[in-house]
Design an enzyme around this catalytic site. Structure first.
Site, short mmCIF file in Angstrom:
data_model
loop_
_atom_site.label_atom_id
_atom_site.label_comp_id
_atom_site.label_asym_id
_atom_site.label_seq_id
_atom_site.Cartn_x
_atom_site.Cartn_y
_atom_site.Cartn_z
N HIS A 38 -5.81 0.61 0.05
CA HIS A 38 -5.31 1.12 -1.24
C HIS A 38 -6.06 2.39 -1.63
O HIS A 38 -7.17 2.67 -1.13
CB HIS A 38 -5.43 0.06 -2.36
CG HIS A 38 -6.85 -0.28 -2.74
ND1 HIS A 38 -7.59 0.46 -3.65
CD2 HIS A 38 -7.66 -1.30 -2.34
CE1 HIS A 38 -8.77 -0.09 -3.81
NE2 HIS A 38 -8.85 -1.16 -3.02
N CYS B 81 -12.10 -4.18 0.62
CA CYS B 81 -10.89 -3.40 0.87
C CYS B 81 -11.22 -2.10 1.60
O CYS B 81 -12.38 -1.67 1.65
CB CYS B 81 -10.18 -3.08 -0.43
SG CYS B 81 -9.40 -4.51 -1.20
#
Length: 292
Positions: A246, A262
């Site tokens: 992301h 992440c």
């Protein structure tokens, strides 16, 4: 009778003589003081002009002026050769608008190896061409400030990208997202060909290590909300254990904070990977982030 007349005439004559001689001693201009007094001091000098007032032979003559030396000519200002100006932030000299960085030669070396940022001369000296290339590189990878200075962050990013070996990623026949956790870089491969050149990333920090291995994108959302951390995750592509690709919401090059597992991306790279990926896209992570 004759004696009386003679005597009278003699008396009258004496009176006339006495009155006439006293008339020279009486000064009618003395204000009735009865005495002429002394003449004012300098009266004779004024009559001759000796007191300083110009006499008949001195009027209308120019007043003599003492000779003066010739007016000095202004000295010519010394010419100064152009020298690099220090920048307020670094105190290093500037060349063609760019400060000289302490890692100039190394950055030049890596940019020349990467290519695509313009002409770079590997000599350790800043130039207008080097300046433009470094600025272009900094802008592409979100390095701030974009000033053309070969500083520590610019060197770190350039070195990581230049030493990334895309062939280490064991990609399949379809699209594969590859992550080098050691160098903190990411790229995309399809059919054995690199379709997105290596770019920068930031993975899990200490205590939230991003694991190595092979996974698959199993969920996508252009704008995902993170419940535990209460933050939006743009261009979200999940692959394992609540971890995914992301766009980062913080400065990517601040390594002290990292992520919670992440794979953080710059905006331009998050958009590109969203365009390339889909549910089922293969994800390969190799190595391990230092310090995790």
């Amino acid at each position: 009778m004759k004696r009386v007349c003679n005597t009278s005439r003699l008396v009258a004559l004496l009176v006339v003589v006495l009155v006439g001689s006293g008339a020279c001693t009486f000064d009618p201009q003395a204000g009735g003081s009865g005495g002429g007094g002394a003449a004012p001091a300098g009266a004779a000098e004024k009559a001759t002009g000796a007191s300083g007032a110009p006499g008949p032979d001195q009027r209308d003559r120019p007043t003599p002026v003492a000779p003066t030396s010739a007016t000095p000519k202004p000295k010519p200002k010394p010419t100064r050769t152009a020298t690099p100006k220090p920048t307020p932030s670094t105190g290093t000299p500037t060349v063609a608008g760019c400060p000289q960085g302490q890692h100039q030669r190394q950055v030049e070396t890596y940019l020349a190896r990467l290519g695509g940022f313009g002409t770079v001369t590997v000599d350790g000296r800043q130039s207008a061409a080097d300046c433009a290339a470094i600025k272009k590189f900094q802008k592409r990878y979100g390095i701030r400030p974009v000033e053309g200075r070969a500083g520590p962050t610019t060197l770190d990013v350039a070195q990581r990208l230049a030493t990334t070996d895309p062939s280490r990623c064991k990609a399949g026949t379809g699209t594969t997202f590859c992550v080098d956790l050691t160098r903190q870089t990411v790229w995309a491969v399809r059919g054995g060909k690199v379709i997105m050149e290596p770019t920068v990333t930031r993975t899990g920090m200490s205590g939230y290590r991003t694991p190595s291995g092979t996974f698959t994108v199993n969920f996508r959302n252009p704008k995902e909300w993170s419940d535990p951390y209460e933050v939006w995750l743009p261009y979200w592509q999940h692959f394992t254990q609540g971890m995914g690709f992301h766009e980062t919401t913080t400065y990517l090059h601040d390594k002290s904070i990292g992520s919670h597992g992440c794979v953080n991306l710059l905006h331009v790279d998050a958009v590109r990977m969203w365009e390339l990926g889909k549910v089922g896209t293969r994800v390969v992570l190799i190595g391990r982030r230092p310090g995790t």
